[in-house]
Write a protein that holds these residues in place. Structure first.
Motif, PDB file in Angstrom:
ATOM      1  N   PRO B 182      -5.796 -30.620  -3.120  1.00 45.48           N
ATOM      2  CA  PRO B 182      -5.680 -29.333  -3.825  1.00 45.48           C
ATOM      3  C   PRO B 182      -6.412 -28.200  -3.101  1.00 45.48           C
ATOM      4  O   PRO B 182      -5.852 -27.124  -2.888  1.00 45.48           O
ATOM      5  CB  PRO B 182      -6.317 -29.618  -5.194  1.00 45.48           C
ATOM      6  CG  PRO B 182      -6.223 -31.095  -5.370  1.00 45.48           C
ATOM      7  CD  PRO B 182      -6.322 -31.683  -3.995  1.00 45.48           C
ATOM      8  N   GLU B 183      -7.659 -28.477  -2.688  1.00 50.60           N
ATOM      9  CA  GLU B 183      -8.461 -27.458  -2.000  1.00 50.60           C
ATOM     10  C   GLU B 183      -7.809 -27.056  -0.670  1.00 50.60           C
ATOM     11  O   GLU B 183      -7.701 -25.876  -0.335  1.00 50.60           O
ATOM     12  CB  GLU B 183      -9.864 -28.035  -1.759  1.00 50.60           C
ATOM     13  CG  GLU B 183     -10.830 -27.060  -1.126  1.00 50.60           C
ATOM     14  CD  GLU B 183     -12.083 -27.764  -0.588  1.00 50.60           C
ATOM     15  OE1 GLU B 183     -12.169 -29.001  -0.683  1.00 50.60           O
ATOM     16  OE2 GLU B 183     -12.954 -27.066  -0.064  1.00 50.60           O
ATOM     17  N   ARG B 184      -7.352 -28.062   0.078  1.00 48.90           N
ATOM     18  CA  ARG B 184      -6.778 -27.796   1.390  1.00 48.90           C
ATOM     19  C   ARG B 184      -5.426 -27.098   1.277  1.00 48.90           C
ATOM     20  O   ARG B 184      -5.082 -26.241   2.089  1.00 48.90           O
ATOM     21  CB  ARG B 184      -6.648 -29.110   2.168  1.00 48.90           C
ATOM     22  CG  ARG B 184      -7.978 -29.798   2.460  1.00 48.90           C
ATOM     23  CD  ARG B 184      -8.758 -29.075   3.536  1.00 48.90           C
ATOM     24  NE  ARG B 184      -7.948 -28.870   4.721  1.00 48.90           N
ATOM     25  CZ  ARG B 184      -7.775 -29.767   5.676  1.00 48.90           C
ATOM     26  NH1 ARG B 184      -8.405 -30.916   5.606  1.00 48.90           N
ATOM     27  NH2 ARG B 184      -7.008 -29.516   6.715  1.00 48.90           N
ATOM     28  N   LEU B 185      -4.661 -27.464   0.246  1.00 46.52           N
ATOM     29  CA  LEU B 185      -3.356 -26.835   0.053  1.00 46.52           C
ATOM     30  C   LEU B 185      -3.538 -25.362  -0.333  1.00 46.52           C
ATOM     31  O   LEU B 185      -2.808 -24.490   0.132  1.00 46.52           O
ATOM     32  CB  LEU B 185      -2.555 -27.586  -1.016  1.00 46.52           C
ATOM     33  CG  LEU B 185      -1.098 -27.141  -1.204  1.00 46.52           C
ATOM     34  CD1 LEU B 185      -0.302 -27.288   0.088  1.00 46.52           C
ATOM     35  CD2 LEU B 185      -0.423 -27.938  -2.312  1.00 46.52           C
ATOM     36  N   ASP B 186      -4.540 -25.080  -1.161  1.00 44.77           N
ATOM     37  CA  ASP B 186      -4.867 -23.699  -1.531  1.00 44.77           C
ATOM     38  C   ASP B 186      -5.027 -22.833  -0.296  1.00 44.77           C
ATOM     39  O   ASP B 186      -4.548 -21.707  -0.229  1.00 44.77           O
ATOM     40  CB  ASP B 186      -6.215 -23.672  -2.274  1.00 44.77           C
ATOM     41  CG  ASP B 186      -6.018 -23.651  -3.772  1.00 44.77           C
ATOM     42  OD1 ASP B 186      -4.847 -23.676  -4.195  1.00 44.77           O
ATOM     43  OD2 ASP B 186      -7.024 -23.617  -4.498  1.00 44.77           O
ATOM     44  N   SER B 187      -5.755 -23.382   0.653  1.00 41.49           N
ATOM     45  CA  SER B 187      -6.046 -22.651   1.869  1.00 41.49           C
ATOM     46  C   SER B 187      -4.749 -22.360   2.649  1.00 41.49           C
ATOM     47  O   SER B 187      -4.547 -21.251   3.150  1.00 41.49           O
ATOM     48  CB  SER B 187      -7.046 -23.486   2.657  1.00 41.49           C
ATOM     49  OG  SER B 187      -7.282 -22.968   3.896  1.00 41.49           O
ATOM     50  N   VAL B 188      -3.851 -23.345   2.703  1.00 41.37           N
ATOM     51  CA  VAL B 188      -2.561 -23.164   3.386  1.00 41.37           C
ATOM     52  C   VAL B 188      -1.719 -22.109   2.654  1.00 41.37           C
ATOM     53  O   VAL B 188      -1.158 -21.190   3.265  1.00 41.37           O
ATOM     54  CB  VAL B 188      -1.774 -24.491   3.450  1.00 41.37           C
ATOM     55  CG1 VAL B 188      -0.364 -24.263   3.974  1.00 41.37           C
ATOM     56  CG2 VAL B 188      -2.504 -25.505   4.324  1.00 41.37           C
ATOM     57  N   LEU B 189      -1.667 -22.231   1.313  1.00 41.72           N
ATOM     58  CA  LEU B 189      -0.835 -21.308   0.534  1.00 41.72           C
ATOM     59  C   LEU B 189      -1.351 -19.874   0.666  1.00 41.72           C
ATOM     60  O   LEU B 189      -0.568 -18.925   0.755  1.00 41.72           O
ATOM     61  CB  LEU B 189      -0.799 -21.733  -0.942  1.00 41.72           C
ATOM     62  CG  LEU B 189      -0.132 -23.091  -1.217  1.00 41.72           C
ATOM     63  CD1 LEU B 189      -0.187 -23.431  -2.699  1.00 41.72           C
ATOM     64  CD2 LEU B 189       1.313 -23.116  -0.736  1.00 41.72           C
ATOM     65  N   SER B 190      -2.672 -19.713   0.711  1.00 39.98           N
ATOM     66  CA  SER B 190      -3.170 -18.341   0.805  1.00 39.98           C
ATOM     67  C   SER B 190      -2.876 -17.738   2.179  1.00 39.98           C
ATOM     68  O   SER B 190      -2.636 -16.540   2.294  1.00 39.98           O
ATOM     69  CB  SER B 190      -4.643 -18.244   0.414  1.00 39.98           C
ATOM     70  OG  SER B 190      -5.442 -18.788   1.400  1.00 39.98           O
ATOM     71  N   VAL B 191      -2.854 -18.569   3.219  1.00 42.01           N
ATOM     72  CA  VAL B 191      -2.460 -18.054   4.543  1.00 42.01           C
ATOM     73  C   VAL B 191      -1.003 -17.575   4.493  1.00 42.01           C
ATOM     74  O   VAL B 191      -0.675 -16.471   4.942  1.00 42.01           O
ATOM     75  CB  VAL B 191      -2.639 -19.126   5.643  1.00 42.01           C
ATOM     76  CG1 VAL B 191      -1.902 -18.738   6.919  1.00 42.01           C
ATOM     77  CG2 VAL B 191      -4.120 -19.335   5.940  1.00 42.01           C
ATOM     78  N   ILE B 192      -0.129 -18.396   3.907  1.00 46.34           N
ATOM     79  CA  ILE B 192       1.292 -18.028   3.848  1.00 46.34           C
ATOM     80  C   ILE B 192       1.471 -16.741   3.032  1.00 46.34           C
ATOM     81  O   ILE B 192       2.204 -15.837   3.429  1.00 46.34           O
ATOM     82  CB  ILE B 192       2.132 -19.176   3.228  1.00 46.34           C
ATOM     83  CG1 ILE B 192       2.051 -20.423   4.120  1.00 46.34           C
ATOM     84  CG2 ILE B 192       3.590 -18.745   3.056  1.00 46.34           C
ATOM     85  CD1 ILE B 192       2.795 -21.632   3.563  1.00 46.34           C
ATOM     86  N   TYR B 193       0.738 -16.649   1.902  1.00 41.10           N
ATOM     87  CA  TYR B 193       0.893 -15.466   1.046  1.00 41.10           C
ATOM     88  C   TYR B 193       0.341 -14.202   1.740  1.00 41.10           C
ATOM     89  O   TYR B 193       0.891 -13.121   1.595  1.00 41.10           O
ATOM     90  CB  TYR B 193       0.205 -15.704  -0.306  1.00 41.10           C
ATOM     91  CG  TYR B 193       0.708 -14.786  -1.412  1.00 41.10           C
ATOM     92  CD1 TYR B 193       2.041 -14.396  -1.462  1.00 41.10           C
ATOM     93  CD2 TYR B 193      -0.144 -14.305  -2.386  1.00 41.10           C
ATOM     94  CE1 TYR B 193       2.503 -13.558  -2.471  1.00 41.10           C
ATOM     95  CE2 TYR B 193       0.302 -13.464  -3.401  1.00 41.10           C
ATOM     96  CZ  TYR B 193       1.628 -13.089  -3.427  1.00 41.10           C
ATOM     97  OH  TYR B 193       2.086 -12.249  -4.422  1.00 41.10           O
TER      98      TYR B 193
END
Lengths: 126, 416
Positions: B182-193
């Motif tokens: 969850p924490e690592r995916l958050d980081s990926v999603l915020s880069v994409i956004y």
């Protein structure tokens, strides 16, 4: 891969009980890491009031009482560990009790053979 | 096969699959720069060899294996420079041992590994974004620099910094464990956004939008959706598609802002809306939704309405309440207040904004003053509205937003 975990925290924000609790918990983690073959060494440090700083400038040695810089959080101990990668180092750092009150800084240790490589490569490229 | 035809085949594989080849090489070689170098050597070899031997059945596997041999040669050549390199010798034997049969799933997962590595939270967010665009999407440093209006040298430095952090701190090239996901995916999603928003509402410069970056972000989210179909991945993709559906409607022919309530809704792209809504439904079914899905759901309610007045404001306020519970922030409170104004009347919404202002949480945010000005205007309190819009203008930085606020001020003054 070797990492140095540097424990920073405000020395004054711990009660005597908290300090003892932290010490016991840290020793428990150290023992665990030792058994898994991941610990190289780890030690707490005396307070910065015992620190001595040495500088040599133009051949003159200056000795001063105190740490190299006055900061709100001070270096209070270290762990030298040998683990697979940064994620494993982060997992261990997050378990250390001081992570909750202060900061654990993770620094990869520069391997000595590569140190020699860089020197020879530099010579080769000159 | 003629050499021209062959060049086309190689060209097409380069465009569509070179980043896949690169990702697998990073895993096998453990070195970004070496992977990039030998990947190009492998493509050069393909241009030469495929006309003689025919295009291989599995071009990606051929390219990976050719690049792998080039890497071994390359490391051996370097090795002659000095015999003090046990590290390199170890790597050569590792690469040689790596199995020739490369499993399809492994190859597919390599791009996911690359995304997680470039978006690792131990890397500065300022570096994560260009590093991902460079290494995962294959954009050139110059392209990224142009899109972010940063000098290419500055951007190149950031990418070098990111790669050396990965190498020296040994950030693993792996998919995170379930506990860390969850924490690592958050980081990926915020880069994409972040990439999307820079393309949708650029943080500086004259024009409001830059298409390329939004497209790239959507492409990246689609890839992620294919590799890791988590509810929040679907939520983010849906949110971006719904924003994107309004791209042509949100600026007029002069490039000026048109507010949601004033947009010509016939210009909204119904295909993107349908795809977005479908993704939201799939995400909602999992009952493990997060902030992106909720925001997408809000956007979808707008997409369903024929006009601002016919919008289901009840549902929008309810969704903002859910969003506030998941991620409380003054900006969400402000947006909720605007929805409340539509549902319960202007005064009620205005009272909430005034309360937020009094607490000092949004006083530096130009859109808060602009929203307040708009509500005051609707109440006929022209003098107060003027003051709010002037305050907004003094805080706004983007040229299109400044033009929009000046127009609002002119219209109000004309009515005085």
């Amino acid at each position: 891969m070797k990492y140095m975990l540097l424990i920073y925290g405000n020395e004054d924000c711990w009660t005597e009980d908290e300090r003892k609790e932290c010490m016991l918990e840290s020793m428990k983690i150290s023992n665990e890491l030792q058994q898994e073959g991941k610990l190289i060494s780890s030690d707490p440090l005396y307070s910065i009031t015992t620190a001595t700083s040495v500088r040599v400038r133009e051949g003159n040695r200056q000795i001063t009482d105190g740490p190299f810089a006055e900061t709100s959080e001070q270096l209070g101990g270290y762990y030298l560990i040998d683990v697979e990668n940064l994620d494993e180092a982060i997992a261990i750092a997050s378990r250390l009790p001081p992570a909750k009150l202060g900061t654990v800084e993770i620094r990869p240790v520069f391997p000595k053979p590569e140190l020699l490589d860089t020197a020879t490569e530099r010579k080769a490229s000159v | 096969m003629s050499s021209q035809m062959n060049a086309n085949v190689v060209d097409q594989i380069y465009r569509n699959q070179s980043r896949q080849v690169f990702a697998t090489l990073v895993r096998l070689l453990g070195d970004f720069d070496l992977a990039e170098e030998v990947m190009h050597e492998a493509f050069a070899a393909a241009i030469q060899k495929w006309p003689e031997q025919g295009t291989p059945a599995n071009p990606v596997a051929w390219l990976v294996s050719t690049a792998r041999f080039k890497a071994v040669d390359n490391i051996r050549r370097r090795r002659r420079l000095s015999d003090l390199q046990p590290e390199l010798a170890r790597r050569v034997s590792e690469i040689e041992e790596a199995n020739d049969s490369i499993a399809e799933q492994d190859i597919k997962d390599d791009r996911l590994r690359l995304i997680f590595t470039c978006c690792h939270p131990a890397i500065d967010p300022q570096v994560q974004v260009p590093l991902t665009l460079r290494e995962v999407c294959g954009l050139t440093t110059e392209e990224i620099a142009r899109a972010f209006l940063v000098p290419p040298s500055t951007l190149a430095q950031r990418i070098v910094r990111g790669k050396s952090k990965i190498r020296n701190a040994k950030i693993p090239f792996s998919i995170p464990s379930l506990a860390d996901l969850p924490e690592r995916l958050d980081s990926v999603l915020s880069v994409i956004y972040l990439v999307f928003n820079e393309g949708y509402s650029a943080s500086s410069g004259d024009s409001l939008t830059r298409v390329d970056l939004s497209d790239e972000a959507i492409r990246l989210a689609r890839l992620l959706m294919d590799l890791l179909p988590q509810p929040e991945v679907a939520g983010l993709l849906a949110l971006m598609l719904l924003h994107e559906s309004r791209r042509t409607a949100r600026t007029d022919s002069q490039g000026d802002i048109v507010l949601l309530e004033d947009q010509d809704r016939r210009l909204w792209d119904q295909t993107l809306i349908a795809e977005g809504k479908d993704l939201i439904e799939r995400s909602l079914l999992t009952r493990r939704i997060g902030v992106y899905t909720i925001q997408a759901a809000i956007s979808a309610v707008h997409a369903d309405a024929k006009s601002a007045n016919e919008t289901d404001w009840e549902q929008i306020v309810a969704l903002y309440d859910v969003l506030l519970k998941a991620a409380p922030s003054p900006i969400v409170k402000l947006n909720r207040a605007v929805a409340v104004a539509m549902r319960d009347g202007v005064e009620v919404g205005l009272a909430i904004i005034d309360e937020l202002m009094e607490r000092g949480q949004i006083t530096d945010y130009h859109l808060a003053h602009s929203a307040r000005g708009e509500l005051l205007r609707r109440l006929g309190r022209t003098d107060d509205a003027l003051q709010s819009f002037e305050q907004a203008l003094s805080l706004a930085k983007l040229q299109p937003e400044r033009r929009f606020l000046r127009k609002k001020l002119d219209a109000l003054r004309a009515n005085l």
